[in-house]
Design an enzyme around this catalytic site. Sequence first.
Site, PDB file in Angstrom:
ATOM      1  CE1 TYR A 189       6.153  18.692   6.488  1.00  0.00           C
ATOM      2  CE2 TYR A 189       8.309  19.714   6.756  1.00  0.00           C
ATOM      3  CZ  TYR A 189       7.513  18.704   6.233  1.00  0.00           C
ATOM      4  OH  TYR A 189       8.071  17.717   5.473  1.00  0.00           O
ATOM      5  CG  ASP A 222      -8.638  14.366   2.409  1.00  0.00           C
ATOM      6  OD1 ASP A 222      -7.519  14.170   2.940  1.00  0.00           O
ATOM      7  OD2 ASP A 222      -9.189  15.474   2.391  1.00  0.00           O
ATOM      8  CE  LYS A 252       6.552  15.048   7.168  1.00  0.00           C
ATOM      9  NZ  LYS A 252       6.017  13.775   6.631  1.00  0.00           N
ATOM     10  CB  VAL A 305      -0.923   0.027   1.231  1.00  0.00           C
ATOM     11  CG1 VAL A 305      -1.652   1.369   1.339  1.00  0.00           C
ATOM     12  CG2 VAL A 305      -1.930  -1.108   1.173  1.00  0.00           C
TER      13      VAL A 305
END
Length: 274
Positions: free
Chosen positions: A161, A71, A165, A17
């Site tokens: 952001y 989504d 991470k 996937v």
Amino acid sequence: MSASTSRTAHRYGPWAVVTGASDGIGRAFARQLAASGLNLVLVARREPVLQALAAELQQSHGVQCRVMALDLADLEAVHRLADSTAALDVGLLVAAAGFGTSGPLLEADLGVESEMADLNCTSVMAQAWHFGKRFAQRGRGGVVFMSSLLAFHGTPRAAHYAATKAYVQTLAEGLRVEWAPLGVDVIASAPGPILTGFAARANMQMAQALPAEVVARVTMQALGRKTTVRPGWLSKLLGWSLAPLPRWAQVMVITQVMKGMTAHQARPVSRPAA
């Protein structure tokens, strides 16, 4: 078939996937894995782009491809992905769907920032939960998490952001040890700038960017052998040079880097269609 290709198919086949497969790193992973002989479930929001990629990979490599237009920022979409692939013998998850923003947080759109946390963090954890259970039951499998060079320190003008991470990086490090006795390999891929649409979406200007194909190839070579891989010389150089510094000093260095990447900005940018 090369030794690394044979290893990938044997260890992680027959199905993989790949999320975020319509562009950038996700698309590069899809092509890499198809060349290794793995059948693919391609996941992203843009169904026409996924269908075109599926046709390309089926013709070029003779693999099977299934397309799911989802989504993944919506947790229900992650559940649908898991349910729809339950009959497939999936052995590899590449969680590449994600996006970034940049600029002062106080000028950002709160809805966009919240959506980024949903996609980059909550969705990634849920994907790992669903497929990790399946891999543990079959006694083998692998998960690729997309971390970042920015995951290892605070990053002004991309603070949120970088924080998403950092979550991914920490999750990968913990699960690598937790799942090793179950036969499940986990890796965090932490590249620097990449030649994808990411920079435009995040409203950043990047130099010395690395091709996405290199990131995919280096990451798959390291899966099962390392906890974290830093594709590209720039990511390695910055990692080595910043590591000896205290965290406050790392933040000061990255502040100067981000000033250069975001100097052109007049206002924050919202998330485009993917």
